[in-house]
Design an enzyme around this catalytic site. Structure first.
Site, PDB file in Angstrom:
ATOM      1  N   CYS D 148       0.811  -1.218   0.000  1.00 22.70           N
ATOM      2  CA  CYS D 148       0.000   0.000   0.000  1.00 22.70           C
ATOM      3  C   CYS D 148       0.851   1.278   0.000  1.00 22.70           C
ATOM      4  O   CYS D 148       0.680   2.147  -0.857  1.00 22.70           O
ATOM      5  CB  CYS D 148      -0.951   0.010   1.192  1.00 22.70           C
ATOM      6  SG  CYS D 148      -0.199  -0.498   2.744  1.00 22.70           S
ATOM      7  N   HIS D 240      -3.145   6.110   4.623  1.00 21.74           N
ATOM      8  CA  HIS D 240      -1.732   6.211   4.977  1.00 21.74           C
ATOM      9  C   HIS D 240      -1.213   7.570   4.524  1.00 21.74           C
ATOM     10  O   HIS D 240      -1.321   7.921   3.344  1.00 21.74           O
ATOM     11  CB  HIS D 240      -0.915   5.130   4.267  1.00 21.74           C
ATOM     12  CG  HIS D 240      -1.157   3.737   4.759  1.00 21.74           C
ATOM     13  ND1 HIS D 240      -1.978   3.430   5.819  1.00 21.74           N
ATOM     14  CD2 HIS D 240      -0.652   2.541   4.328  1.00 21.74           C
ATOM     15  CE1 HIS D 240      -1.972   2.109   6.014  1.00 21.74           C
ATOM     16  NE2 HIS D 240      -1.194   1.556   5.123  1.00 21.74           N
TER      17      HIS D 240
END
Lengths: 347, 347, 347, 347
Positions: D148, D240
């Protein structure tokens, strides 16, 4: 699509005002053409106002200029997300000037001649508006929705009236967005529970009785149940949870109550309103629901979720309920009231 | 300081076990010389076990080796922070082998011949231990403290018995440390409320009645009040908050109840126990207290905080209470029970 | 204990001011006898001011009246937790009136004739105070401590100067208490990261160079390293975490750097100050430390924790550091500076 | 709509697996007709598996039975959200049996003959699949997307290659959903920062170089830049955040870099993929953006948000980036790869 009705927003820069603007962006009946806020923001482009919602900033209102909160150029229908203090003067000024003010503010809610509406529950109370206009000599008027927690509790209680509802004990766990922005300081609520929200318990103990009451000859006779509330603030962004115990005079069963909730709906003309949910109450069977994170956005934020119905050894039955406080509990409630006004021919 | 009594810890690697070790590090009477845990950890140095508390890891037990959970080399007094399932066999095995097991586990709490103790509330219930030993033929025995929420509620209710306590409706907002480690997944609780904790409501509706009951002729007659509980999990690290409404048969006043709480204390021999707080209940006058972040560590985590007492229109009176769930609600409760055992001459 | 020196607190009602009062409650040298705040609070009893800390409200100052922020009746030594704007006029007014102002505020930090002190790092910079008094014609003076993040970074970098520190890239994750109360709105930070703190990066890129510089002939020659900072706000109550990469001109090793940190300490007279930690830097070997929840309170909040030192493929070495922002990063830093003033004979 | 292609999901009960099922519910090309999970879940109806997402459970897959993770009855195209350990055997078994496995798992990513794809960045790397099939004798094959954080960083860096990217220093603040469910314990992360995620830094320092490399004669020559990463976990549910500094060999300007990001897009055939965002990178001008709460869901979770570009005194330029870790960083990335496979004629 036919031409949409122009509407205005009072208090358009706060959290609830932004929810109003956001939810009206693609509304089939209404179009926001006028936004107003305090003198501090007046004169700025609406696109320059700091945006507080996770939902993206709507584009259709970017070019509007934030107006001062005075009637005149505002459209006939005005949604109000004002704070209570400024609302005291501003809302009546608009009503007197011929505007229909659909208000989310607490200021006038308990006035005897002001309708306190949840369209699925008491659309007939709108008739009080006639008395209001006559008594106050207004060509416009003020229509209100209850406090956020009240809406969820009143919707959960409405189908229980048939079982002779007599007493309610409720504890709420309320989200920080209910206090607006900046609202609750992060130092006060992170990893914490604050067992007090100023004025909230008083509203939750009185407003539902007006909502659940009967309209008779120009006024509302409040429901006779007694409600006791403890309201707390928790570290949740959106979604007020409540844990309620109820005493019922009529014998009933878990199955009957769940059925009353699942079959609950407003009259036909309310069910057809554009943002009315097909079923206003969703009963969840899972033992650990409803939860803000998993459920609050379901039904476009317009349903009340209920779960965990079981006998209460002290009162009768107990259950948990949840609603989206800035949608069904505020902006969405006001918009639904605006739709009711139009459906009933008030515009 | 005289020689300290050697004690052991069952379940020494969990959150409550670590609290026990941490709080006994400088205890005037007891010294931890034996720690045990599941086979997975047995054989490791205690210093190598992952430490879960914000409080620093105690140095006095670093060199201990984690033992298997079998009697034999353990000291006579053993505190148990075992999970309920392993406790079912392990605790009786230790009691039979002559150990006094002071348990925080739910397994035996409601057994008629097992004392369920809060020293300030029902120290006389310890007498049940005699019947336990006779019936089970044990030279040791099992003594328990209630579930965390029960301790706080029972302490708040104890002084209300004089006003003829008949009904209680309570909603709790419980911290994640109550579920141990790893316990509650962060995805499940961050920014959320989970309205269900498995088995918790059953404990909170039954255990306080045993604690508040009367010891008569070898057994405990439970209190006759009815308790209805809704227990929820919130994003708090330490500190269970509760909102309670109570019905009282005797007329009284806010002032009388506050006075009953503030003057509440155990018998003289309990007040002198090393970790007994000088006042077990702290009533806070501020309208927005108690709060976990501001109050939970006060009184070394051993007091129950109460606030917001006011009339409840549905039942009688309502209030908010708070306790530190892993201290007063678990490790600290067990240690106080161990101190009571010593003071009463059981060691 | 000998008679304690009377001290005053400017800005006594904010979060840092309350930390000052709290930490001075049992100080061996100082005693708070005078508290001042903005006109809004002046005239109230200090016990009536809302208390923001988890630590209990100190009793020794309860009966003090909050004074206006004007010199005259204040003691000679005054700690300042004022906001930057009011500090601009108030602190010089006190210094001119003969008070020694030990300030936590940014206003004067970078003035060439104002000492910017971390006692373990640059106690010799205090000599700048002489120039300040001469140039400004003051009988008192102003002494400052750096910004919270700067203190932690400068302490971590100080022992690296011997390896010819040339470049630093640092990202911080800062707690909400750093913004005071109400400070950061809960809606803005819960479940969120805000990648911007106004003015913070400028401080973190400049203040450490002054701290790490050399005192020469009445002035401080800044260190020549280059610092690049990105500062973010996270949902933590207390404790600023930083992730830093450093370029070093001299060859060295992980072992040497860790040893430099672990052996780092101030000169003898600083080590003996009452609140100076025995070791200012704690290096943790565990791979996942330091963490705010587990480490921030260790060493009474006065140490800087470092961990995870390892090679940085882009610069040289990288590591994580942590400090308690309202203790070592603010109130505790100012108190240590006050102690240094006394030890050096300035009182 | 033409008949949709049947697809299967390996690891369908985890957080990423559920995201895959949820996002494929209304996909124009694909239809989930087969779901598999570990033996523990196999045999249950998919509707009975605990649902972890705030997004509602999709109805189209409710009646599927969870299958064992063995090839045979699975469709030709299979998305894999398996954990790394089981993926080691299961994914090759499917590829050998003729299935095209589009995997989100790290197991095979760095194998020289496995494409590591971000369709907008390196669609030509898909050609490696031919070598894979020849060397391994497979009729199916394995195609992967990066970790990710890597996806977000690699997308941010891709347009900077033209300025001769040489060094990157990056610190991430990663959401708990990245660890799946139960994943991170609430006790470990609430009000905390954990400065360590096992294996994450290694991925972030190596995977982007493969993605940004050049395809030449059957293999990928990695980019020659050096990346240094520090990865931390914060109390965020989804999203994130990263703070990066970059050194560029070519002179450029803030305006040029922002333009490079805003104009960045994949080749024509990628832009036409059903879930490809019209602009993969959104640069935000506000000084305090991007933020997870305000930005992570924009662009249907498929864009990378960048903000705060400014000079870095230590390296060259610095900026902040943000992506939705379970959508663009996992499930959405895999689906886009599946779409690329179809567009390129591999199905």
């Amino acid at each position: 699509m036919a031409t949409r009705i122009e509407v205005g927003i009072l208090g358009a820069t706060g959290v609830v005002g932004q929810r109003l603007v956001s939810r009206l962006e693609h509304h089939p009946w209404f179009r926001v053409t006028w936004v107003a806020a305090s003198d501090r923001s007046a004169g700025r482009r609406y696109a320059e106002v700091p945006w507080r919602l996770g939902a993206p900033r709507p584009s259709g209102t970017s070019e509007l200029t934030v107006e001062a909160s005075v009637p005149g150029h505002a459209p006939r229908l005005v949604f109000s997300a004002l704070d209570a203090e400024p609302a005291r003067d501003i809302e009546p000024a608009f009503a007197q000037a011929g505007h229909l003010v659909v208000s989310n503010t607490r200021t006038s809610r308990m006035d005897p001649d002001v309708p306190l509406l949840i369209p699925e529950v008491n659309p007939d109370h709108l008739a009080v508006l006639t008395a209001q206009r006559q008594q106050r000599g207004w060509t416009g008027g003020i229509v209100t929705n209850p406090n956020c927690s009240t809406i969820f509790l009143a919707m959960a209680l409405a189908p229980l009236r048939r079982f002779d509802l007599t007493r309610v004990v409720v504890t709420t766990e309320q989200a920080v967005s209910g206090a607006g922005h900046p609202g609750v300081a992060s130092l006060d609520i992170m990893g914490n529970v604050v067992p007090y929200i100023a004025g909230e318990e008083e509203k939750l103990e009185s407003e539902p009785l007006k909502v659940l009451g009967c309209y008779r000859e120009g006024r509302v006779v409040p429901h006779e149940a007694v409600i006791s509330a403890q309201t707390t603030r928790v570290a949740v962004v959106d979604g007020h949870t409540g844990a309620a115990s109820v005493a019922l005079g009529e014998p009933t069963s878990v199955a009957e109550i769940v059925d009353a909730w699942r079959s609950f709906q407003g009259p036909d003309e309310v069910r057809k309103l554009p943002t009315a949910p097909s079923r206003p109450i969703v009963y969840l069977d899972a033992p650990d629901r409803p939860q803000p994170r998993l459920d609050v956005d379901a039904g476009d934020g317009m349903v009340v979720h209920i779960g965990r119905l079981r006998p209460c050894p002290a009162l009768g039955y107990k259950f948990v309920f949840l609603g989206h406080n800035t949608i069904r509990g505020a902006a969405g409630a006001a918009i639904l009231n605006g739709e009711l006004l139009k459906a009933k021919g008030y515009l």
